[in-house]
Scaffold this motif. Structure first.
Motif, PDB file in Angstrom:
ATOM      1  N   LEU A 358      -2.995  17.145   1.035  1.00  0.00           N
ATOM      2  CA  LEU A 358      -3.329  16.794  -0.331  1.00  0.00           C
ATOM      3  C   LEU A 358      -4.110  15.703  -0.599  1.00  0.00           C
ATOM      4  O   LEU A 358      -5.041  15.947  -1.402  1.00  0.00           O
ATOM      5  CB  LEU A 358      -2.017  16.863  -1.282  1.00  0.00           C
ATOM      6  N   ARG A 359      -3.817  14.847   0.145  1.00  0.00           N
ATOM      7  CA  ARG A 359      -4.718  13.426   0.105  1.00  0.00           C
ATOM      8  C   ARG A 359      -6.024  13.533   0.383  1.00  0.00           C
ATOM      9  O   ARG A 359      -7.101  13.192   0.014  1.00  0.00           O
ATOM     10  CB  ARG A 359      -3.957  12.247   0.954  1.00  0.00           C
ATOM     11  N   ARG A 360      -6.164  14.536   1.620  1.00  0.00           N
ATOM     12  CA  ARG A 360      -7.658  14.841   2.178  1.00  0.00           C
ATOM     13  C   ARG A 360      -8.328  15.539   1.208  1.00  0.00           C
ATOM     14  O   ARG A 360      -9.439  15.418   1.056  1.00  0.00           O
ATOM     15  CB  ARG A 360      -7.417  15.564   3.511  1.00  0.00           C
ATOM     16  N   ASN A 361      -7.694  16.316   0.488  1.00  0.00           N
ATOM     17  CA  ASN A 361      -8.489  17.278  -0.521  1.00  0.00           C
ATOM     18  C   ASN A 361      -8.483  16.791  -1.852  1.00  0.00           C
ATOM     19  O   ASN A 361      -8.559  17.580  -2.835  1.00  0.00           O
ATOM     20  CB  ASN A 361      -7.958  18.690  -0.343  1.00  0.00           C
ATOM     21  N   LYS A 362      -8.131  15.488  -2.176  1.00  0.00           N
ATOM     22  CA  LYS A 362      -7.858  14.947  -3.308  1.00  0.00           C
ATOM     23  C   LYS A 362      -7.085  15.799  -4.428  1.00  0.00           C
ATOM     24  O   LYS A 362      -7.482  15.952  -5.703  1.00  0.00           O
ATOM     25  CB  LYS A 362      -9.562  14.584  -3.875  1.00  0.00           C
ATOM     26  N   GLY A 363      -5.944  16.424  -4.058  1.00  0.00           N
ATOM     27  CA  GLY A 363      -5.285  17.148  -4.896  1.00  0.00           C
ATOM     28  C   GLY A 363      -5.471  18.459  -5.221  1.00  0.00           C
ATOM     29  O   GLY A 363      -4.718  19.181  -5.700  1.00  0.00           O
ATOM     30  N   ASN A 364      -6.670  19.145  -4.461  1.00  0.00           N
ATOM     31  CA  ASN A 364      -7.110  20.535  -4.524  1.00  0.00           C
ATOM     32  C   ASN A 364      -6.192  21.467  -3.908  1.00  0.00           C
ATOM     33  O   ASN A 364      -6.175  21.450  -2.848  1.00  0.00           O
ATOM     34  CB  ASN A 364      -8.494  20.425  -4.214  1.00  0.00           C
ATOM     35  N   LYS A 365      -5.425  22.142  -4.688  1.00  0.00           N
ATOM     36  CA  LYS A 365      -4.387  23.032  -3.947  1.00  0.00           C
ATOM     37  C   LYS A 365      -4.661  24.076  -3.350  1.00  0.00           C
ATOM     38  O   LYS A 365      -4.320  24.663  -2.145  1.00  0.00           O
ATOM     39  CB  LYS A 365      -3.454  23.404  -5.083  1.00  0.00           C
ATOM     40  N   LYS A 366      -5.901  24.629  -3.760  1.00  0.00           N
ATOM     41  CA  LYS A 366      -6.515  25.588  -2.975  1.00  0.00           C
ATOM     42  C   LYS A 366      -7.009  25.395  -1.705  1.00  0.00           C
ATOM     43  O   LYS A 366      -6.703  26.183  -0.854  1.00  0.00           O
ATOM     44  CB  LYS A 366      -7.742  26.439  -3.884  1.00  0.00           C
ATOM     45  N   LEU A 367      -7.856  24.413  -1.674  1.00  0.00           N
ATOM     46  CA  LEU A 367      -8.225  23.841  -0.194  1.00  0.00           C
ATOM     47  C   LEU A 367      -7.071  23.587   0.799  1.00  0.00           C
ATOM     48  O   LEU A 367      -7.025  23.628   1.941  1.00  0.00           O
ATOM     49  CB  LEU A 367      -9.259  22.890  -0.323  1.00  0.00           C
ATOM     50  N   ILE A 383       5.463  22.084  -2.824  1.00  0.00           N
ATOM     51  CA  ILE A 383       5.670  20.781  -3.638  1.00  0.00           C
ATOM     52  C   ILE A 383       6.499  20.537  -4.529  1.00  0.00           C
ATOM     53  O   ILE A 383       7.138  19.393  -4.416  1.00  0.00           O
ATOM     54  CB  ILE A 383       4.082  20.857  -4.629  1.00  0.00           C
ATOM     55  N   HIS A 384       7.221  21.569  -5.065  1.00  0.00           N
ATOM     56  CA  HIS A 384       8.515  21.575  -5.845  1.00  0.00           C
ATOM     57  C   HIS A 384       9.539  21.154  -4.978  1.00  0.00           C
ATOM     58  O   HIS A 384      10.291  20.239  -5.362  1.00  0.00           O
ATOM     59  CB  HIS A 384       8.617  22.644  -6.528  1.00  0.00           C
ATOM     60  N   GLU A 385       9.969  21.692  -4.036  1.00  0.00           N
ATOM     61  CA  GLU A 385      10.904  21.664  -3.017  1.00  0.00           C
ATOM     62  C   GLU A 385      11.057  20.163  -2.436  1.00  0.00           C
ATOM     63  O   GLU A 385      12.156  19.633  -2.247  1.00  0.00           O
ATOM     64  CB  GLU A 385      10.987  22.729  -1.975  1.00  0.00           C
ATOM     65  N   LEU A 386       9.921  19.704  -2.169  1.00  0.00           N
ATOM     66  CA  LEU A 386       9.695  18.264  -1.286  1.00  0.00           C
ATOM     67  C   LEU A 386       9.838  17.363  -2.140  1.00  0.00           C
ATOM     68  O   LEU A 386       9.716  16.174  -1.591  1.00  0.00           O
ATOM     69  CB  LEU A 386       8.887  18.350  -0.423  1.00  0.00           C
ATOM     70  N   GLY A 387       9.655  17.466  -3.482  1.00  0.00           N
ATOM     71  CA  GLY A 387       9.475  16.584  -4.515  1.00  0.00           C
ATOM     72  C   GLY A 387       8.121  15.824  -4.570  1.00  0.00           C
ATOM     73  O   GLY A 387       8.326  14.472  -4.499  1.00  0.00           O
ATOM     74  N   ILE A 388       7.123  16.230  -4.329  1.00  0.00           N
ATOM     75  CA  ILE A 388       5.889  15.774  -4.158  1.00  0.00           C
ATOM     76  C   ILE A 388       5.355  15.308  -5.497  1.00  0.00           C
ATOM     77  O   ILE A 388       5.303  16.220  -6.296  1.00  0.00           O
ATOM     78  CB  ILE A 388       4.832  16.421  -3.267  1.00  0.00           C
ATOM     79  N   ASP A 389       4.930  14.116  -5.825  1.00  0.00           N
ATOM     80  CA  ASP A 389       4.545  13.748  -7.117  1.00  0.00           C
ATOM     81  C   ASP A 389       3.099  13.717  -7.085  1.00  0.00           C
ATOM     82  O   ASP A 389       2.360  13.118  -6.750  1.00  0.00           O
ATOM     83  CB  ASP A 389       4.843  12.217  -7.355  1.00  0.00           C
ATOM     84  N   MET A 390       2.598  14.963  -7.988  1.00  0.00           N
ATOM     85  CA  MET A 390       1.074  15.253  -8.059  1.00  0.00           C
ATOM     86  C   MET A 390       0.521  14.270  -9.154  1.00  0.00           C
ATOM     87  O   MET A 390      -0.637  14.500  -9.076  1.00  0.00           O
ATOM     88  CB  MET A 390       1.104  16.705  -8.418  1.00  0.00           C
ATOM     89  N   THR A 391       1.161  13.550  -9.663  1.00  0.00           N
ATOM     90  CA  THR A 391       0.580  12.643 -10.536  1.00  0.00           C
ATOM     91  C   THR A 391       0.182  11.221  -9.606  1.00  0.00           C
ATOM     92  O   THR A 391      -0.593  10.446 -10.571  1.00  0.00           O
ATOM     93  CB  THR A 391       1.506  11.981 -11.895  1.00  0.00           C
ATOM     94  N   ASN A 392       0.585  11.054  -8.543  1.00  0.00           N
ATOM     95  CA  ASN A 392      -0.023  10.171  -7.770  1.00  0.00           C
ATOM     96  C   ASN A 392      -1.536  10.110  -7.728  1.00  0.00           C
ATOM     97  O   ASN A 392      -2.064  11.075  -7.577  1.00  0.00           O
ATOM     98  CB  ASN A 392       0.547  10.248  -6.021  1.00  0.00           C
ATOM     99  N   GLU A 393      -2.107   8.769  -7.488  1.00  0.00           N
ATOM    100  CA  GLU A 393      -3.673   8.596  -7.813  1.00  0.00           C
ATOM    101  C   GLU A 393      -4.069   9.153  -6.483  1.00  0.00           C
ATOM    102  O   GLU A 393      -5.221   9.652  -6.608  1.00  0.00           O
ATOM    103  CB  GLU A 393      -3.909   7.326  -7.850  1.00  0.00           C
ATOM    104  N   GLU A 394      -3.555   9.132  -5.385  1.00  0.00           N
ATOM    105  CA  GLU A 394      -4.035   9.487  -3.836  1.00  0.00           C
ATOM    106  C   GLU A 394      -4.155  10.893  -4.077  1.00  0.00           C
ATOM    107  O   GLU A 394      -5.116  11.591  -3.383  1.00  0.00           O
ATOM    108  CB  GLU A 394      -2.787   9.331  -2.850  1.00  0.00           C
ATOM    109  N   PHE A 395      -3.430  11.577  -4.792  1.00  0.00           N
ATOM    110  CA  PHE A 395      -3.733  13.051  -5.069  1.00  0.00           C
ATOM    111  C   PHE A 395      -4.599  13.558  -6.111  1.00  0.00           C
ATOM    112  O   PHE A 395      -4.728  14.806  -6.614  1.00  0.00           O
ATOM    113  CB  PHE A 395      -2.406  13.707  -5.148  1.00  0.00           C
ATOM    114  N   GLY A 396      -5.442  12.466  -6.566  1.00  0.00           N
ATOM    115  CA  GLY A 396      -6.190  12.867  -7.914  1.00  0.00           C
ATOM    116  C   GLY A 396      -5.607  13.050  -9.298  1.00  0.00           C
ATOM    117  O   GLY A 396      -6.044  13.452 -10.247  1.00  0.00           O
ATOM    118  N   GLY A 397      -3.951  12.549  -9.237  1.00  0.00           N
ATOM    119  CA  GLY A 397      -3.544  12.627 -10.404  1.00  0.00           C
ATOM    120  C   GLY A 397      -3.927  11.569 -11.320  1.00  0.00           C
ATOM    121  O   GLY A 397      -4.568  10.637 -11.258  1.00  0.00           O
TER     122      GLY A 397
END
Length: 397
Positions: A358-367, A383-397
């Protein structure tokens, strides 16, 4: 029995996948219509069956059918082979010779590996397609021929056109109708059907007891990508049938003959039958091993260049992936249980892999899903099961 089943029986085609049946149906439908056909597909996928089907079900079925492997004929003699030559037209031309286009007059010519034709020969072929006319090598007399051309290639011809290696006008003349032959890894349970058929054929031919396949071996066959397609599968099954006659083949024996590419996640594939949590886990572990190996190599190079580990900027970075060295240089993810790979938990490993992607693709889920070789739906669930925070700036959130 419907028409497609009759075709499969007549040409000994094994398989029930939708993509294969659609390709056969397309060949049967175009056969009576005298159009040029381009058959595309990976090497070893069985493209050679389709020109035979088209010829057998077309109006030219009582005329000659000639198959030509364009990649096997030297560039210096390809024009002579296809169009013939006059006596004395070149060194070694001791007599006049008919070419395939003259020999097949009224019938069908199958041009396999058509992308290998030189550009000068492509120009000659285009003239035949447009006017039915050709010249023998060394002759000025125009001859006519009435043939149907079916071509095949494992090359992306549009990319070859862009690179100037294939004529654009010839591409559009050849591809009036396109038939795509599916690769083996897209054919699901056809892999098992083909393996059984090859095993039975080998046993019958050499009067040997037939091999069978255990459930774990079947599962491994379904997960493997088969880069060599049907040809590779047949080769593997025949080796197993020779050295393990009458035995049940288990996964270990099968995996010894399957070369896996550990540098990228290209040797495993999930099908409709194998999209389970266990298959996903194995895919993710394969990716983890690949990342760990690459990071280790980078770390070693940086340590050597910087004068020692203390100057290595990789220290402290993704150490959870680097520090747990596998017991063998290359680990087969299909054979190694998760508990043997180190103290890192599967859940934590999965989370780090998904977050890194996710970090490499700046949060682009398709890529990200494409890189992880999982569906977008599976990625959302992870993402839901592992509790990944998509608002994180590293993921483009």
């Amino acid at each position: 029995m419907d028409e497609i089943d009759k075709v499969k029986q007549r040409f000994s085609i094994i398989g029930n996948s939708r993509a294969l049946l659609e390709a056969i149906g397309r060949a049967v439908k175009v056969a009576p219509i005298d159009l040029s056909v381009l058959v595309t597909g990976e090497s070893g996928s069985g493209k050679e069956f389709f020109p035979k089907i088209i010829h057998a079900y077309g109006s030219r079925k009582h005329k000659k059918y000639i198959a030509v492997n364009c990649g096997a004929i030297p560039e210096g003699t390809i024009d002579s082979e296809l169009f013939g030559h006059e006596k004395g037209s070149f060194t070694g031309a001791i007599s006049t010779r008919k070419g395939y286009f003259e020999e097949a007059d009224g019938g069908t010519i199958f041009l396999d590996e058509v992308a290998e034709l030189p550009l000068t020969t492509q120009a000659r072929l285009l003239r035949v397609l447009e006017t039915g006319e050709f010249l023998k090598v060394g002759s000025s007399v125009v001859q006519k021929t009435d043939i149907r051309i079916v071509a095949a290639t494992n090359v992306n011809l549009l990319k070859a056109v862009e690179k100037g290696k294939f004529r654009e006008d010839l591409y559009y003349r050849l591809s009036t109708v396109v038939i795509n032959v599916p690769p083996l890894h897209d054919r699901g349970d056809d892999v098992i059907l083909l393996a059984r058929k090859f095993a039975a054929d080998f046993a019958e031919k050499y009067v040997m007891p037939a091999i069978t396949f255990s459930e774990d071996a079947k599962r491994a066959m379904l997960l493997y990508r088969w880069p060599g397609n049907v040809r590779q599968l047949k080769n593997v099954v025949e080796q197993l049938a020779l050295f393990n006659a009458g035995e049940e083949i288990r996964r270990d024996s099968l995996m010894e003959l399957l070369p896996l590419d550990y540098s990228r996640n290209a040797s495993l594939v999930t099908t409709d039958k194998t999209k389970s949590y266990e298959a996903e886990r194995e895919m993710l572990w394969q990716l983890i091993y690949s990342m760990r190996h690459e990071l280790n190599e980078i770390s070693k190079k940086l340590s050597n260049a910087g004068g020692g580990p203390e100057n290595n900027p990789m220290n402290g970075v993704t150490q959870s992936l680097i520090k747990y060295e596998p017991p063998r240089e290359k680990i087969n993810v299909l054979e190694t249980p998760a508990e043997e790979v180190g103290a890192i938990s599967l859940e934590q490993a999965e989370k780090e892999v998904v977050e890194a992607a996710l970090r490499r693709n700046k949060g682009n889920k398709k890529l990200t899903a494409e890189q992880l070789n999982i569906s977008s739906r599976t990625l959302y669930r992870k993402i839901h099961e592992l509790g990944i925070d998509m608002t994180n700036e590293e993921f483009g959130g």
